[in-house]
Design an enzyme around this catalytic site. Sequence first.
Site, PDB file in Angstrom:
ATOM      1  N   GLU A 157       0.833  -1.210   0.000  1.00 47.66           N
ATOM      2  CA  GLU A 157       0.000   0.000   0.000  1.00 47.66           C
ATOM      3  C   GLU A 157       0.864   1.254   0.000  1.00 47.66           C
ATOM      4  OE1 GLU A 157      -4.012   0.033   2.333  1.00 47.66           O
ATOM      5  OE2 GLU A 157      -2.561  -1.109   3.521  1.00 47.66           O
ATOM      6  N   TYR A 201     -11.178  28.053   1.353  1.00 46.48           N
ATOM      7  CA  TYR A 201     -11.240  26.597   1.217  1.00 46.48           C
ATOM      8  C   TYR A 201     -10.299  26.069   0.140  1.00 46.48           C
ATOM      9  CZ  TYR A 201     -15.007  28.025  -2.008  1.00 46.48           C
ATOM     10  OH  TYR A 201     -15.753  28.643  -2.974  1.00 46.48           O
ATOM     11  N   GLU A 208      -5.838   6.952  11.015  1.00 42.46           N
ATOM     12  CA  GLU A 208      -5.959   7.742  12.249  1.00 42.46           C
ATOM     13  C   GLU A 208      -4.824   8.755  12.354  1.00 42.46           C
ATOM     14  OE1 GLU A 208      -8.136   3.886  13.093  1.00 42.46           O
ATOM     15  OE2 GLU A 208      -6.357   4.471  11.984  1.00 42.46           O
ATOM     16  N   LYS A 267     -10.895   5.096   2.193  1.00 38.81           N
ATOM     17  CA  LYS A 267     -10.293   4.291   1.135  1.00 38.81           C
ATOM     18  C   LYS A 267     -11.440   3.660   0.352  1.00 38.81           C
ATOM     19  CE  LYS A 267      -5.992   2.981   3.431  1.00 38.81           C
ATOM     20  NZ  LYS A 267      -5.123   1.858   3.803  1.00 38.81           N
TER      21      LYS A 267
END
Length: 152
Positions: free
Chosen positions: A50, A82, A102, A127
């Site tokens: 990954e 933004y 996290e 994901k």
Amino acid sequence: MVPDQEPDDELEPDDAEEDADFEDGADQTEVTIEVRGLSLYTHHGVSAAEREVGQRLVLDIRLEVGDCDATVTDMVEDTVDYGEVCNTVSLVAQQRSYKTLERLCSAVADRLLDEYSADEVWVKAAKPEPPIPLPVDEVSVEVWRQRGGDED
């Protein structure tokens, strides 16, 4: 009522001030800035594959900015831009690799609180194609951070 017992609905001094302001007709405005679906190609994950090959993450961001002047001035300088938030999130998400969502969300939340006038931030990383052998639409993690009281 027992003579030495105070009623449960008695206001604390700070609460009384806030209620008095609200009762005096003072308008209260809270501004929330939200970015949904920021899609980035990143290298986060538990497995080495990954982190090496990478994958697409979708991030949602919410900033609670309180009563900002842009509600009156109509100037972007008086609020949180933004577009700049998206650039900051992209930089944090792509400058290094994290094993967990996290930690990534925490790093993004910390940077947003450091760089922008927000009282609270909320970061969600998803994901859409997680590397697990079961059919799921997505996996995601959400982190919420609030500015500490000593920063005013």
